[in-house]
Scaffold this motif. Structure first.
Motif, short mmCIF file in Angstrom:
data_model
loop_
_atom_site.label_atom_id
_atom_site.label_comp_id
_atom_site.label_asym_id
_atom_site.label_seq_id
_atom_site.Cartn_x
_atom_site.Cartn_y
_atom_site.Cartn_z
N ARG A 1 0.13 -1.14 -0.01
CA ARG A 1 0.11 0.08 0.22
C ARG A 1 1.03 1.01 -0.07
O ARG A 1 1.62 0.94 0.39
CB ARG A 1 -1.10 -0.11 1.25
CG ARG A 1 -2.13 -1.27 1.54
CD ARG A 1 -3.00 -0.64 2.14
NE ARG A 1 -3.29 -2.17 2.12
CZ ARG A 1 -5.08 -2.07 2.39
NH1 ARG A 1 -5.82 -0.72 2.76
NH2 ARG A 1 -5.96 -3.01 3.10
N LYS A 2 0.86 2.12 -0.68
CA LYS A 2 0.55 3.57 -0.30
C LYS A 2 0.18 3.99 1.22
O LYS A 2 -0.11 3.89 1.67
CB LYS A 2 -0.06 4.49 -1.43
CG LYS A 2 0.48 4.43 -2.75
CD LYS A 2 -0.04 5.27 -3.83
CE LYS A 2 0.16 5.66 -4.46
NZ LYS A 2 -0.58 6.35 -5.96
N GLN A 3 1.49 4.56 1.85
CA GLN A 3 1.49 5.95 2.60
C GLN A 3 0.22 6.86 2.35
O GLN A 3 1.12 7.56 1.54
CB GLN A 3 2.63 5.64 3.37
CG GLN A 3 3.44 4.44 3.42
CD GLN A 3 4.34 4.68 5.25
OE1 GLN A 3 4.70 4.89 5.41
NE2 GLN A 3 5.27 3.71 3.88
N GLN A 4 -0.44 7.27 2.95
CA GLN A 4 -0.67 8.78 3.07
C GLN A 4 -1.29 9.14 4.78
O GLN A 4 -1.61 8.62 5.61
CB GLN A 4 -2.01 8.68 2.39
CG GLN A 4 -3.06 9.85 1.74
CD GLN A 4 -4.24 10.11 1.18
OE1 GLN A 4 -5.38 9.48 1.54
NE2 GLN A 4 -3.97 10.18 -0.35
N LEU A 5 -1.03 10.98 4.31
CA LEU A 5 -0.53 10.96 5.78
C LEU A 5 -1.56 12.67 5.30
O LEU A 5 -1.65 13.37 4.27
CB LEU A 5 0.18 11.21 6.83
CG LEU A 5 1.28 11.78 6.22
CD1 LEU A 5 1.38 13.06 6.21
CD2 LEU A 5 2.78 11.34 7.15
N ARG A 6 -2.20 13.19 6.31
CA ARG A 6 -1.89 14.93 6.30
C ARG A 6 -1.52 15.24 6.77
O ARG A 6 -1.26 15.25 8.32
CB ARG A 6 -3.92 15.46 6.22
CG ARG A 6 -4.66 15.02 5.03
CD ARG A 6 -5.85 15.59 5.50
NE ARG A 6 -6.43 15.65 6.72
CZ ARG A 6 -7.30 15.76 7.45
NH1 ARG A 6 -8.65 15.34 6.43
NH2 ARG A 6 -7.76 16.37 8.73
N VAL A 7 -1.11 17.12 6.74
CA VAL A 7 -0.83 18.01 7.38
C VAL A 7 -0.99 19.37 7.18
O VAL A 7 -0.53 19.84 6.52
CB VAL A 7 1.16 17.89 7.63
CG1 VAL A 7 1.93 18.14 6.19
CG2 VAL A 7 2.06 18.59 8.50
N ASN A 8 -1.06 20.21 8.85
CA ASN A 8 -1.40 21.11 8.58
C ASN A 8 -0.38 21.99 7.56
O ASN A 8 0.39 22.18 7.85
CB ASN A 8 -1.62 22.28 10.32
CG ASN A 8 -2.35 22.77 10.24
OD1 ASN A 8 -1.86 23.88 9.66
ND2 ASN A 8 -2.89 23.51 10.65
N GLN A 9 -0.71 23.22 7.38
CA GLN A 9 0.00 23.71 5.90
C GLN A 9 0.86 24.45 7.11
O GLN A 9 2.12 24.98 6.64
CB GLN A 9 -0.88 24.50 4.37
CG GLN A 9 -1.29 23.32 4.17
CD GLN A 9 -1.77 24.44 3.39
OE1 GLN A 9 -1.83 25.73 2.70
NE2 GLN A 9 -2.81 23.65 1.96
N ALA A 10 1.00 24.95 8.15
CA ALA A 10 1.46 25.43 8.39
C ALA A 10 2.98 24.75 9.58
O ALA A 10 3.17 25.49 10.68
CB ALA A 10 0.27 26.93 10.15
N ASN A 11 2.26 23.88 9.89
CA ASN A 11 3.79 22.69 10.54
C ASN A 11 4.46 22.70 9.72
O ASN A 11 4.73 21.57 9.61
CB ASN A 11 1.92 22.09 11.33
CG ASN A 11 3.20 21.02 11.79
OD1 ASN A 11 4.65 21.18 12.28
ND2 ASN A 11 2.81 20.04 12.33
N GLN A 12 5.07 23.71 9.27
CA GLN A 12 6.50 23.62 8.56
C GLN A 12 7.23 22.62 9.37
O GLN A 12 8.28 21.54 8.01
CB GLN A 12 7.53 24.97 7.95
CG GLN A 12 5.56 25.59 7.82
CD GLN A 12 6.14 25.22 5.82
OE1 GLN A 12 7.15 24.81 5.74
NE2 GLN A 12 4.58 24.90 5.85
N ASN A 13 7.52 22.50 10.24
CA ASN A 13 8.68 21.88 10.77
C ASN A 13 7.88 20.03 10.81
O ASN A 13 9.24 19.18 10.42
CB ASN A 13 8.64 21.94 12.65
CG ASN A 13 9.00 22.65 12.82
OD1 ASN A 13 9.97 23.53 12.34
ND2 ASN A 13 8.96 23.05 13.93
N ALA A 14 6.69 19.58 10.78
CA ALA A 14 6.13 18.30 9.83
C ALA A 14 6.52 18.10 9.17
O ALA A 14 6.88 17.03 8.62
CB ALA A 14 4.71 18.59 11.24
N LEU A 15 5.97 18.72 8.25
CA LEU A 15 6.29 18.91 6.69
C LEU A 15 7.59 18.31 6.39
O LEU A 15 8.19 17.40 5.44
CB LEU A 15 5.98 20.14 6.24
CG LEU A 15 6.01 20.28 5.14
CD1 LEU A 15 5.01 19.31 4.25
CD2 LEU A 15 5.75 21.41 3.90
N ALA A 16 8.64 19.53 7.09
CA ALA A 16 10.09 19.06 6.30
C ALA A 16 10.34 17.43 6.70
O ALA A 16 11.24 16.80 6.07
CB ALA A 16 10.78 19.97 7.67
#
Length: 161
Positions: free
Chosen positions: A116-131
């Motif tokens: 399976r592909k992994q998928q998740l969502r992250v708040n656009q303001a959460n730059q640390n998690a996005l990185a």
């Protein structure tokens, strides 16, 4: 070494909830404000909501390190191709210790086993998690803006690996 323990019973959810609340207030208050955090804790991460999610098939795990509950994660299997990581949180004091790498390795193994592909969502303001997610091989596949009630909006990126 990080230890994952399944969270299934009401007692286990109740034991996890103080960690949920601590992390959500610390992570999201600067991004979305205390009012939306309060709203989301009631409507998206309360004890009763977590209990309903587990009953509907979500898999919650407490994350333990050196005998202390330091975070939690949850996933759902969506259709026949997505391993959706719905929650992935570590207390602030335990970030930067390589614990997330262990969790991502576990999710990589699950995704490979189930093909399976992994998928998740992250708040656009959460730059640390996005990185962190991008460093782990996730890419942004779309932006999502969802009205969640009482005038509150979630503005997220959807990422896949």
């Amino acid at each position: 070494m990080l230890i994952r323990t399944a969270v299934q019973t009401l007692d286990e959810i109740s034991d996890l909830f103080p960690v949920v609340e601590e992390i959500w207030r610390e992570v999201f208050t600067p991004m979305i404000g205390p009012e939306q955090v309060d709203y989301m804790l009631i409507h998206y991460q309360s004890i009763s909501v977590i209990e309903k999610e587990i009953a509907a098939g979500a898999h919650y795990f407490g994350l333990w390190w050196q005998g202390e509950l330091v975070g939690y994660t949850a996933y759902e299997l969506k259709d026949d191709r997505i391993l959706y990581i719905s929650k992935l949180y570590i207390k602030q004091a335990y970030r930067g210790k390589g614990l997330m790498a262990e969790i991502f390795k576990w999710y990589d193994d699950l995704a490979q086993t189930w093909q399976r592909k992994q998928q998740l969502r992250v708040n656009q303001a959460n730059q640390n998690a996005l990185a962190v997610y991008q460093h782990r091989g996730f890419t942004i596949v779309k932006e999502q803006r969802v009205a969640i009630g009482e005038g509150f909006v979630m503005t997220d990126y959807v990422l896949e690996k």
